[in-house]
Design a protein around this motif. Sequence first.
Motif, PDB file in Angstrom:
ATOM      1  N   LEU A   1     -23.169 -80.845 -13.162  1.00  0.00           N
ATOM      2  CA  LEU A   1     -21.767 -80.490 -13.360  1.00  0.00           C
ATOM      3  C   LEU A   1     -21.450 -79.185 -12.646  1.00  0.00           C
ATOM      4  O   LEU A   1     -22.204 -78.221 -12.727  1.00  0.00           O
ATOM      5  N   SER A   2     -20.327 -79.165 -11.922  1.00  0.00           N
ATOM      6  CA  SER A   2     -19.880 -77.949 -11.244  1.00  0.00           C
ATOM      7  C   SER A   2     -19.647 -76.832 -12.258  1.00  0.00           C
ATOM      8  O   SER A   2     -19.078 -77.052 -13.333  1.00  0.00           O
TER       9      SER A   2
ATOM     10  N   VAL B   1      -9.854 -83.013 -16.999  1.00  0.00           N
ATOM     11  CA  VAL B   1      -9.845 -81.672 -16.395  1.00  0.00           C
ATOM     12  C   VAL B   1      -9.994 -81.777 -14.876  1.00  0.00           C
ATOM     13  O   VAL B   1      -9.330 -81.048 -14.125  1.00  0.00           O
ATOM     14  N   LEU B   2     -10.847 -82.681 -14.416  1.00  0.00           N
ATOM     15  CA  LEU B   2     -11.001 -82.887 -12.970  1.00  0.00           C
ATOM     16  C   LEU B   2      -9.678 -83.335 -12.348  1.00  0.00           C
ATOM     17  O   LEU B   2      -9.291 -82.861 -11.273  1.00  0.00           O
ATOM     18  N   MET B   3      -8.995 -84.264 -13.016  1.00  0.00           N
ATOM     19  CA  MET B   3      -7.716 -84.757 -12.508  1.00  0.00           C
ATOM     20  C   MET B   3      -6.696 -83.620 -12.418  1.00  0.00           C
ATOM     21  O   MET B   3      -5.960 -83.515 -11.432  1.00  0.00           O
ATOM     22  N   LYS B   4      -6.663 -82.757 -13.420  1.00  0.00           N
ATOM     23  CA  LYS B   4      -5.756 -81.602 -13.401  1.00  0.00           C
ATOM     24  C   LYS B   4      -6.048 -80.710 -12.193  1.00  0.00           C
ATOM     25  O   LYS B   4      -5.139 -80.299 -11.465  1.00  0.00           O
ATOM     26  N   ASN B   5      -7.338 -80.415 -11.967  1.00  0.00           N
ATOM     27  CA  ASN B   5      -7.710 -79.531 -10.863  1.00  0.00           C
ATOM     28  C   ASN B   5      -7.406 -80.157  -9.504  1.00  0.00           C
ATOM     29  O   ASN B   5      -7.055 -79.450  -8.559  1.00  0.00           O
ATOM     30  N   ILE B   6      -7.559 -81.488  -9.420  1.00  0.00           N
ATOM     31  CA  ILE B   6      -7.237 -82.176  -8.160  1.00  0.00           C
ATOM     32  C   ILE B   6      -5.745 -82.079  -7.882  1.00  0.00           C
ATOM     33  O   ILE B   6      -5.325 -81.754  -6.771  1.00  0.00           O
TER      34      ILE B   6
ATOM     35  N   ARG C   1     -17.494 -92.961 -14.413  1.00  0.00           N
ATOM     36  CA  ARG C   1     -18.107 -91.711 -14.864  1.00  0.00           C
ATOM     37  C   ARG C   1     -17.647 -90.554 -13.982  1.00  0.00           C
ATOM     38  O   ARG C   1     -17.202 -90.733 -12.858  1.00  0.00           O
ATOM     39  N   SER C   2     -17.775 -89.370 -14.518  1.00  0.00           N
ATOM     40  CA  SER C   2     -17.297 -88.178 -13.833  1.00  0.00           C
ATOM     41  C   SER C   2     -18.128 -87.878 -12.594  1.00  0.00           C
ATOM     42  O   SER C   2     -19.358 -87.927 -12.630  1.00  0.00           O
ATOM     43  N   PRO C   3     -17.473 -87.541 -11.462  1.00  0.00           N
ATOM     44  CA  PRO C   3     -18.210 -87.121 -10.265  1.00  0.00           C
ATOM     45  C   PRO C   3     -18.718 -85.690 -10.353  1.00  0.00           C
ATOM     46  O   PRO C   3     -19.362 -85.202  -9.422  1.00  0.00           O
ATOM     47  N   LYS C   4     -18.398 -85.003 -11.462  1.00  0.00           N
ATOM     48  CA  LYS C   4     -18.973 -83.695 -11.803  1.00  0.00           C
ATOM     49  C   LYS C   4     -18.455 -82.515 -10.987  1.00  0.00           C
ATOM     50  O   LYS C   4     -18.943 -81.400 -11.159  1.00  0.00           O
ATOM     51  N   GLY C   5     -17.491 -82.739 -10.097  1.00  0.00           N
ATOM     52  CA  GLY C   5     -16.943 -81.630  -9.328  1.00  0.00           C
ATOM     53  C   GLY C   5     -15.679 -82.049  -8.602  1.00  0.00           C
ATOM     54  O   GLY C   5     -15.516 -83.220  -8.247  1.00  0.00           O
ATOM     55  N   VAL C   6     -14.776 -81.087  -8.363  1.00  0.00           N
ATOM     56  CA  VAL C   6     -13.504 -81.393  -7.705  1.00  0.00           C
ATOM     57  C   VAL C   6     -13.728 -81.791  -6.248  1.00  0.00           C
ATOM     58  O   VAL C   6     -13.144 -82.757  -5.763  1.00  0.00           O
TER      59      VAL C   6
END
Length: 663
Positions: A582-583, A397-402, A357-362
């Motif tokens: 979520l961030s 989207v999180l992966m892109k931002n990372i 599941r998503s960690p909700k923030g970069v």
Amino acid sequence: MARLEYIEKANTDKQIFDSLNNVSKKWFKGKFDKFSEAQRYSMLNIRDRKNILVSSPTGSGKTLSAFGSILNYLVELDEKDELEDKIYAVYVSPLKALVRDVEVNLKNPLEEMEEIAGRKFGIRVGMRTGDTTPSERAKMAKKVPHILVTTPETLAIILTSPKFVENFSALEFLVVDEIHALTNKRGVYLSLTLERLNDFSLIEPVRIGLSATISPLEEIAKFLVGKGRDCLIADVKLKKEIEIDLDFPGKNILDAESFESQKEFYRLLDEVIDDNKTTLIFTNTRAATERIIHNLDLNFPGKYVDLIGAHHSSMSKDKRFEIEDKLRKGELKVVVSSTSLELGIDIGNIDLVILLRSPKGVSRALQRIGRAGHKLHDNPKGRFIVLDRDDLVECGVLMKNIIERKIDKVEFPKNALDVLSQQIYGMAITKIWKVDEMLRLIRQSHCYSSLSKEDFLDVISYLTGEYALEHRHVYAKIWYDEENGEIGKRGKIARMIYMTNIGTIPEEGFIEVVVQSPRDKKGQTVGKIDEGFLERMKRGDIFVLGGQKYQFTFSRGMKAYVIADVSKNPTIPSWFSEMLPLSFDVALDIVKFRKLVKERIKNKKKTIDFIKEYLYCTDSVAENIYTYIKEQHDFSEVPDEKTLVVEKFKQDKEDLLFHSTYG
């Protein structure tokens, strides 16, 4: 005017080695040979007593960058026989597990330096948290530590202890670790505690802030030092290459959402775990942590015996420490955690981090992934594994931002009156204050620098009981002499009321879980469950805690008595846990991505190619995201910054059963 200044150039290894005494120099050279970037930026500045914020990735030597100069200074004092019975340094961490970890990593270097010196030092390190026993606290009061390791809430309690607080009268160093985890009301509370601590000291302690990658650094620096103080900023960039991937079980994400795919999901987990020496799996809740461990055992009977562990805040400290020690020694193949291992605890070498599941923030994702490759020259390695389409988009989207190193922006809450009322009460317990003096100290905090006198006096009025709320069991806590402009505590049990209602961590009613033993009448406490969970249990029910199965027998007071070593399957699901927020920045990026896909939706091939390039994802992920958004577009509407879609649907029992298994 206070000045915030970025450090442009790091010191050389030679400059730092030349500043150290012989014992410290030999220890550093024997242990590391050279300094990390974080240490090159900070150690000499700390020696020169300059406030500094060190922002650098996990595993970059931040903690030692703070303590290197402090230990060097204390060793020099000890050699000159000038070490006083006082607290020289306070280290504050938001996580009790990290506090213990730092204590271990302070005592070990000291012991190794003593071997080099050929004698015992008189330097004492003491830990004070909610887990510290009364006898340990009594020993600390008699023999004060030179370095005090503690948490924000415990530090606030200590400041109301009349005798112990005298040890802060000449505090020289103040270290605040994991600041990125304090961008909330807990951080606001700490900011006022730091100003109160500063007020007790006759000298101005140098403030040292340690943070993982976060933005904007100017705001974090202001939080660290407060109003009117200069601060250096060491922005140590991430030089490691992050290895990151996004995956789901099966060929189609819709299949992953079905109950039948559960075995495929655990087969995938097992395959990934087999490919690595040590794997750390992050869920977002304690309940999901327990379910993952139970189902791995269920799907692969006997395979993970003594090789798997759980780590979360409902486990007893002994069980948590046991898991941490086994990780350091490399005795565990896999550990499943909620959020308790995402901060910088030393847990040895982790090969891969899996995020379920998503960690909700970069920032949170980077912190978790950084647990792999925690060694200085290893690359962090992480893998998102998702089971539903919304998570697929969000994690994409999180992966892109990372990959693009786009970090969430943080902002501390300002002028929080609930936190202020607690702190005013704590201040009133310590002495009688002049109202203007109290307001001036409060405004030193960055979080209260713009507090109006009107709001301040309204809180004073509330605490003095002027609102007549006795019918709601709200009574006066302080007195205020308006004519003389003085404030003080009311009642003889003020300190007890303050200590039992401290902090901003949400109150949870926990029941101790005690294992019955014929040899030990008191039993062993293995963890905690919440009251609501206990209310659902009947005698003979079996539940999971810390990856182990227990059979409930009876409860008495705030304790639930259980039998361990149970072979039967659980009869009751795990307790409810709150999900992470979520961030805001990530939410905006998700909306932007959906809009960009919607604009291209008519051309399937071009859209899939765009998604693949935009999110740095695989063909399979891109195609599944396209299918999801295309179905939304054809059926109703794709939400974006101008479109809100409200959906109503009925979930079948099979779907509910599956999601209760996954988390």
